[in-house]
Design an enzyme around this catalytic site. Structure first.
Site, short mmCIF file in Angstrom:
data_model
loop_
_atom_site.label_atom_id
_atom_site.label_comp_id
_atom_site.label_asym_id
_atom_site.label_seq_id
_atom_site.Cartn_x
_atom_site.Cartn_y
_atom_site.Cartn_z
CE LYS A 1 20.37 -36.57 110.29
NZ LYS A 1 20.35 -37.14 108.90
CE1 TYR B 1 25.06 -34.82 107.48
CE2 TYR B 1 23.77 -32.83 107.83
CZ TYR B 1 23.96 -34.19 108.03
OH TYR B 1 23.06 -34.91 108.78
CG ASN C 1 18.04 -39.87 108.00
OD1 ASN C 1 18.25 -38.80 108.57
ND2 ASN C 1 18.95 -40.46 107.25
CG HIS D 1 24.85 -37.06 112.33
ND1 HIS D 1 25.39 -37.38 111.11
CD2 HIS D 1 25.90 -36.91 113.18
CE1 HIS D 1 26.72 -37.40 111.21
NE2 HIS D 1 27.05 -37.11 112.46
CD GLU E 1 30.43 -36.28 112.41
OE1 GLU E 1 29.85 -36.99 113.27
OE2 GLU E 1 30.39 -36.53 111.19
P1 RTP Z 1 24.08 -38.98 108.83
O1 RTP Z 1 25.41 -38.48 108.31
O2 RTP Z 1 23.00 -37.93 108.82
O3 RTP Z 1 24.22 -39.69 110.14
O4 RTP Z 1 23.55 -40.11 107.84
P2 RTP Z 1 24.38 -41.30 107.22
O5 RTP Z 1 25.81 -41.26 107.66
O6 RTP Z 1 23.61 -42.53 107.49
O7 RTP Z 1 24.28 -40.94 105.68
P3 RTP Z 1 25.21 -40.00 104.80
O8 RTP Z 1 25.60 -40.75 103.58
O9 RTP Z 1 26.28 -39.38 105.62
O10 RTP Z 1 24.17 -38.88 104.34
C1 RTP Z 1 23.90 -37.78 105.16
C2 RTP Z 1 22.43 -37.46 105.12
O11 RTP Z 1 22.09 -36.98 103.84
C3 RTP Z 1 20.76 -37.31 103.56
N1 RTP Z 1 20.72 -37.96 102.26
N2 RTP Z 1 19.86 -37.64 101.34
N3 RTP Z 1 18.42 -37.48 98.92
C4 RTP Z 1 19.34 -38.42 99.06
O12 RTP Z 1 19.59 -39.24 98.22
C5 RTP Z 1 20.09 -38.46 100.30
N4 RTP Z 1 21.11 -39.26 100.58
C6 RTP Z 1 21.50 -38.96 101.84
C7 RTP Z 1 20.25 -38.24 104.62
O13 RTP Z 1 19.39 -37.53 105.49
C8 RTP Z 1 21.52 -38.67 105.34
O14 RTP Z 1 21.26 -38.95 106.68
MG MG Z 2 26.99 -39.57 107.54
#
Ligand code: RTP
Ligand code: MG
Length: 148
Positions: free
Chosen positions: A9, A49, A112, A115, A126
């Site tokens: 990212k 997203y 974080n 991705h 994706e």
């Molecule tokens: P990613 O898609 O980025 O690989 O991350 P992930 O699967 O571990 O998490 P996901 O639930 O898909 O969430 C996507 C990204 O959204 C941001 N996020 N912010 N402010 C908040 O509460 C919150 N929750 C999620 C995070 O950057 C996450 O990677």
């Molecule tokens: Mg995700």
């Protein structure tokens, strides 16, 4: 062979972590089959997203992922989708274990570092969003005989 979509990212690019992240997946035994440094257009970010469209942080998430260049990659290997998620660590760096990418380098959930696709369906979707078929290569490495 299974493929996944991984992306450093904008925070990871700014913090010079591309090399370390590529190195971790290479050393694990996975194979890089596509990569590019790119600035994500708004529309692609919203598609990528899309599953989070209704979440309160959607706007911030799209603003962040389009705020600077990202390093988009496709990696191949046995169980690469789930193993890459383990190597990334939990979404919230408060909970990601030391030794994982987010555990080692991140502090807050909004920044974080990396991705990774979370299922075979999202990996296919994706990869298709970010790469044309001709941008991916298929090649054999002798080292794979020592991994598998
Ligand atoms: P990613 O898609 O980025 O690989 O991350 P992930 O699967 O571990 O998490 P996901 O639930 O898909 O969430 C996507 C990204 O959204 C941001 N996020 N912010 N402010 C908040 O509460 C919150 N929750 C999620 C995070 O950057 C996450 O990677
Ligand atoms: Mg995700």
């Amino acid at each position: 062979m299974e493929k996944t979509f991984l992306m450093v990212k904008p925070d990871g690019v700014q913090r010079n972590l591309i090399g370390d992240i590529v190195s971790r997946f290479e050393q694990k035994g996975f194979q890089l089959v596509g990569a590019k440094l790119m600035q994500i257009p708004q529309e692609l970010a919203e598609q990528h997203y899309g599953e989070h469209k209704e979440r309160p942080f959607f706007g911030e998430l799209v603003d962040f992922i389009t705020s600077g260049p990202v390093f988009a990659m496709v990696w191949e290997g046995e169980n690469v989708i789930s193993t890459a998620r383990l190597m990334m660590g939990a979404t919230n760096p408060k909970e990601s274990a030391p030794g994982t990418i987010r555990g080692d380098y991140a502090v807050t959930v909004g920044k974080n570092i990396i991705h990774g696709s979370d299922s075979p369906e999202s990996a296919e979707r994706e990869i298709g969003l970010f790469f044309k078929a001709e941008e991916l290569v298929s090649y054999e490495k002798q080292i794979n005989n020592w991994v598998n």
